[in-house]
Design a protein around this motif. Structure first.
Motif, mmCIF file in Angstrom:
data_model
loop_
_atom_site.group_PDB
_atom_site.id
_atom_site.type_symbol
_atom_site.label_atom_id
_atom_site.label_comp_id
_atom_site.label_asym_id
_atom_site.label_seq_id
_atom_site.Cartn_x
_atom_site.Cartn_y
_atom_site.Cartn_z
ATOM 1 N N LEU A 441 0.824 -1.202 0.000
ATOM 2 C CA LEU A 441 0.000 0.000 0.000
ATOM 3 C C LEU A 441 0.864 1.262 0.000
ATOM 4 O O LEU A 441 0.536 2.257 -0.648
ATOM 5 N N LEU A 442 1.985 1.213 0.697
ATOM 6 C CA LEU A 442 2.866 2.378 0.764
ATOM 7 C C LEU A 442 3.494 2.704 -0.587
ATOM 8 O O LEU A 442 3.588 3.874 -0.976
ATOM 9 N N VAL A 443 3.910 1.678 -1.347
ATOM 10 C CA VAL A 443 4.554 1.950 -2.635
ATOM 11 C C VAL A 443 3.533 2.371 -3.688
ATOM 12 O O VAL A 443 3.914 2.842 -4.763
ATOM 13 N N ASN A 444 2.251 2.241 -3.379
ATOM 14 C CA ASN A 444 1.217 2.715 -4.302
ATOM 15 C C ASN A 444 0.803 4.155 -4.009
ATOM 16 O O ASN A 444 -0.140 4.661 -4.622
ATOM 17 N N LEU A 445 1.490 4.801 -3.078
ATOM 18 C CA LEU A 445 1.262 6.212 -2.822
ATOM 19 C C LEU A 445 2.181 7.051 -3.699
ATOM 20 O O LEU A 445 3.248 6.603 -4.122
ATOM 21 N N ARG A 446 1.780 8.294 -3.938
ATOM 22 C CA ARG A 446 2.534 9.165 -4.826
ATOM 23 C C ARG A 446 3.897 9.535 -4.238
ATOM 24 O O ARG A 446 4.053 9.639 -3.018
ATOM 25 N N VAL A 447 4.843 9.746 -5.101
ATOM 26 C CA VAL A 447 6.183 10.168 -4.686
ATOM 27 C C VAL A 447 6.089 11.495 -3.928
ATOM 28 O O VAL A 447 6.764 11.696 -2.909
ATOM 29 N N LEU A 448 5.229 12.403 -4.403
ATOM 30 C CA LEU A 448 5.068 13.694 -3.752
ATOM 31 C C LEU A 448 4.574 13.540 -2.321
ATOM 32 O O LEU A 448 4.984 14.288 -1.416
ATOM 33 N N THR A 449 3.716 12.555 -2.094
ATOM 34 C CA THR A 449 3.228 12.298 -0.741
ATOM 35 C C THR A 449 4.377 11.894 0.169
ATOM 36 O O THR A 449 4.468 12.340 1.324
ATOM 37 N N TRP A 450 5.270 11.061 -0.349
ATOM 38 C CA TRP A 450 6.439 10.641 0.424
ATOM 39 C C TRP A 450 7.340 11.828 0.746
ATOM 40 O O TRP A 450 7.910 11.900 1.839
ATOM 41 N N VAL A 451 7.468 12.760 -0.176
ATOM 42 C CA VAL A 451 8.300 13.942 0.065
ATOM 43 C C VAL A 451 7.726 14.777 1.210
ATOM 44 O O VAL A 451 8.440 15.161 2.151
ATOM 45 N N TRP A 452 6.399 15.055 1.142
ATOM 46 C CA TRP A 452 5.756 15.834 2.203
ATOM 47 C C TRP A 452 5.836 15.117 3.544
ATOM 48 O O TRP A 452 6.056 15.733 4.592
ATOM 49 N N PHE A 453 5.659 13.806 3.522
ATOM 50 C CA PHE A 453 5.709 13.018 4.758
ATOM 51 C C PHE A 453 7.106 13.065 5.376
ATOM 52 O O PHE A 453 7.259 13.202 6.601
ATOM 53 N N THR A 454 8.121 12.965 4.546
ATOM 54 C CA THR A 454 9.503 13.029 5.036
ATOM 55 C C THR A 454 9.788 14.375 5.697
ATOM 56 O O THR A 454 10.412 14.451 6.763
ATOM 57 N N LEU A 455 9.323 15.449 5.083
ATOM 58 C CA LEU A 455 9.516 16.780 5.658
ATOM 59 C C LEU A 455 8.785 16.908 7.000
ATOM 60 O O LEU A 455 9.312 17.486 7.958
ATOM 61 N N TRP A 456 7.551 16.382 7.059
ATOM 62 C CA TRP A 456 6.778 16.431 8.296
ATOM 63 C C TRP A 456 7.495 15.670 9.413
ATOM 64 O O TRP A 456 7.586 16.149 10.548
ATOM 65 N N MET A 457 8.022 14.477 9.104
ATOM 66 C CA MET A 457 8.682 13.669 10.113
ATOM 67 C C MET A 457 10.004 14.302 10.550
ATOM 68 O O MET A 457 10.383 14.225 11.726
ATOM 69 N N ALA A 458 10.710 14.941 9.620
ATOM 70 C CA ALA A 458 11.955 15.625 9.976
ATOM 71 C C ALA A 458 11.678 16.770 10.948
ATOM 72 O O ALA A 458 12.399 16.965 11.934
ATOM 73 N N PHE A 459 10.610 17.519 10.679
ATOM 74 C CA PHE A 459 10.220 18.599 11.582
ATOM 75 C C PHE A 459 9.832 18.036 12.949
ATOM 76 O O PHE A 459 10.185 18.594 13.998
ATOM 77 N N GLY A 460 9.105 16.929 12.954
ATOM 78 C CA GLY A 460 8.709 16.293 14.206
ATOM 79 C C GLY A 460 9.905 15.837 15.018
ATOM 80 O O GLY A 460 9.930 15.983 16.248
ATOM 81 N N LEU A 461 10.906 15.274 14.371
ATOM 82 C CA LEU A 461 12.110 14.841 15.081
ATOM 83 C C LEU A 461 12.834 16.029 15.712
ATOM 84 O O LEU A 461 13.353 15.941 16.828
ATOM 85 N N PHE A 462 12.819 17.165 15.017
ATOM 86 C CA PHE A 462 13.419 18.381 15.559
ATOM 87 C C PHE A 462 12.673 18.820 16.827
ATOM 88 O O PHE A 462 13.287 19.179 17.829
ATOM 89 N N VAL A 463 11.340 18.769 16.777
ATOM 90 C CA VAL A 463 10.533 19.145 17.944
ATOM 91 C C VAL A 463 10.849 18.223 19.123
ATOM 92 O O VAL A 463 10.981 18.666 20.273
ATOM 93 N N TYR A 464 10.999 16.938 18.848
ATOM 94 C CA TYR A 464 11.305 15.987 19.913
ATOM 95 C C TYR A 464 12.665 16.294 20.553
ATOM 96 O O TYR A 464 12.799 16.296 21.785
ATOM 97 N N LEU A 465 13.664 16.550 19.729
ATOM 98 C CA LEU A 465 15.005 16.812 20.251
ATOM 99 C C LEU A 465 15.048 18.097 21.076
ATOM 100 O O LEU A 465 15.753 18.185 22.071
ATOM 101 N N VAL A 466 14.269 19.090 20.672
ATOM 102 C CA VAL A 466 14.265 20.377 21.364
ATOM 103 C C VAL A 466 13.429 20.322 22.645
ATOM 104 O O VAL A 466 13.798 20.903 23.670
ATOM 105 N N TYR A 467 12.289 19.604 22.614
ATOM 106 C CA TYR A 467 11.356 19.636 23.745
ATOM 107 C C TYR A 467 11.132 18.261 24.385
ATOM 108 O O TYR A 467 11.417 18.054 25.557
#
Length: 492
Positions: A441-467
């Protein structure tokens, strides 16, 4: 490295670990859980997704697509059932991951669930507004400025449902029972009336010859294959990935575990029964949709409504409109309930401000976090083009599915002594199959969706490290003992 290995002790979630300020009242019984599941899994998509996928991707084979998607969802559901029966807490996949894999991984899953539930509430609210405006127009009422009216309706429904959730689970549960019953009546009318107009010739042999599309590859799989295809078996499996979006939501039932009577037994039954019922209902509607009109004549914009018009039953359009409006209303309501419970758990663990875990003494509900979630949903729905980004809801969910399936395998090895109210049969085979299905199911998602998801998770990891890393209850000396010290005497 110590943070990565820092795990919540199983005793912190298999027993009560919070005092009166941070505990939730037991509200849900087995039948309520089924209604909760049907409330979130059956929305407006039941009236459109079968026709859209039949016309564009799978042909009559869309019925097989529903079966495949249902099996994939059931595999994930079984994994959720085992972990929920072992750790009946409101955090669902976030808490499971905290115990099995560690804090940083729990944060990642919690961040993915925030994306899933918060974004889903905004997406569905926006769709609700559009469908409500269309329903008003179908009754012959002229709507002068549709965009403005839609904005007002979206604001109104989110404010209303935020208030319902903030007033406590009992209020929301009563409203849910009424709306789910009404939309099931509408769906029942669609199935019964539609069966009268079935033409077996429209089913063919459930297989349409494959064809290559002129569009550029968009999904990860299409990029790997090098082309876009529809129909044939490729189309049937591709449609199953899109249809899986309809089944997403049974995992929200797991977030109600802390508020459920006899949760270790009731939660697994509630999830599995609601998913099976939803699958049967979706299959019945798909059968009616494909059987009434040839897939080559299906209108992508309003497939089921156009099918009834084609056979001369125009009055069913109003039934479909009513069912769609009610369906999306219950979806928004349950999504907001699920989101409050996930954030409530993260706040209780200190990964986000602990003040959000305060339970209202008057309403016995996490009112603060509910109001925050409602406000964010309004902002996102009103100012972000959410309908073009709805795959982000799917990827957040599937990411959690993968960790839950892996969690069953790992927990069986690391913690075989934990009491389980439900066990996945044929483990580790079925959890491994769930992982494979999730990957498909994951590989049937759009490449653009994966890009946005990666950015969201990177931001989330930053929030975790800071707070989160510093504020976590496990970052304090003797944290596990203090987390457990308040005991169950304040349980309502």
């Amino acid at each position: 490295m110590s943070t990565i290995l820092r795990r919540l002790p199983p005793t912190a979630v298999t027993g009560l670990r919070t005092g009166a300020r941070h505990s939730l009242a037991e509200v849900y019984r087995p039948a309520d859980l089924i209604v909760l599941g049907l409330g979130v899994m059956i929305g407006a998509g039941i009236f459109s997704i079968a026709g859209q996928q039949a016309a564009t991707t799978a042909g009559p084979g869309v019925i097989l697509s529903f079966m495949i998607a249902g099996i994939a969802a059931l595999l994930a559901c079984l994994c959720y059932a085992e972990l929920s029966s072992t750790m009946p807490t409101s955090g669902s996949a976030y808490t499971f991951t905290y115990v099995i894999f560690g804090e940083v991984w729990a944060w990642i899953i919690g961040w993915a669930l925030i994306l899933e539930l918060q974004f889903a509430a905004a997406v569905v609210a926006r769709a609700w507004g559009a469908i409500t405006v269309a329903a008003i127009a179908n009754f012959g009422v002229r709507v002068p400025d549709k965009e403005f009216v839609q904005d007002v309706l979206v604001l109104a429904i989110l404010v209303l449902l935020t208030g319902v959730v903030a007033l406590g689970a009992r209020v929301g549960l009563r409203a849910l029972w009424v709306m789910v019953s009404a939309k099931l009546l509408a769906i029942g009318a669609v199935i019964v009336v539609g069966l009268l107009y079935l033409d077996p010739a429209n089913f063919g042999d459930f297989h349409v010859p494959p064809k290559t599309l002129d569009t550029a590859p968009a999904t990860v799989l299409e990029v790997l294959v090098g082309q876009s295809q529809a129909f044939g078996w490729f189309g049937i499996f591709a449609a199953a990935s899109a249809i899986a979006f309809a089944y997403i939501g049974f995992d929200v039932v797991a977030t109600s575990a802390e508020e459920t009577v006899n949760a270790p037994k009731a939660i697994p039954k509630g999830m599995i029964r609601s998913l099976v019922l939803a699958t049967v209902i979706y299959l019945a509607v798909a059968l009616v949709m494909v059987g009434m009109v040839s897939y080559t004549k299906i209108s992508v914009d309003a497939p089921l409504a156009s099918a009834f018009r084609a056979v001369g039953v125009d009055w069913m359009v109003h039934v479909i409109d009513a069912g769609a409006v009610l369906g999306l209303t219950t979806v928004i309501l349950v999504l907001m309930v699920g989101q409050t419970r996930v954030l409530f758990s993260m706040a209780r663990d200190g990964l986000i401000p602990r003040g959000l875990a305060r339970v209202s003494r008057r309403y016995h509900s996490p009112t603060r976090v509910t109001l925050v979630i409602g406000f964010v949903a309004i902002v996102v729905a009103e100012f972000v083009p959410v309908l073009t980004m709805q795959e982000l809801v799917v990827i957040g969910t599937l990411f959690a599915f993968a960790f839950v399936a892996a969690g069953v395998i790992v927990m069986r090895r690391r913690m075989p002594h934990l009491q389980r109210g439900f066990r996945v049969p044929f483990s580790p085979l079925l959890p491994a199959l769930s992982l494979l299905a999730t990957f498909w199911l994951l590989v049937n998602l759009r490449v653009l969706t994966w890009v946005w998801f990666t950015l969201w998770m990177a931001f989330g990891l930053f929030v975790y490290l800071v707070y989160g890393r510093r504020k976590s209850v496990l970052a304090r000396p003797h944290a596990p003992e203090r987390v457990l010290s308040t005991g169950g005497r304040h349980r309502r």
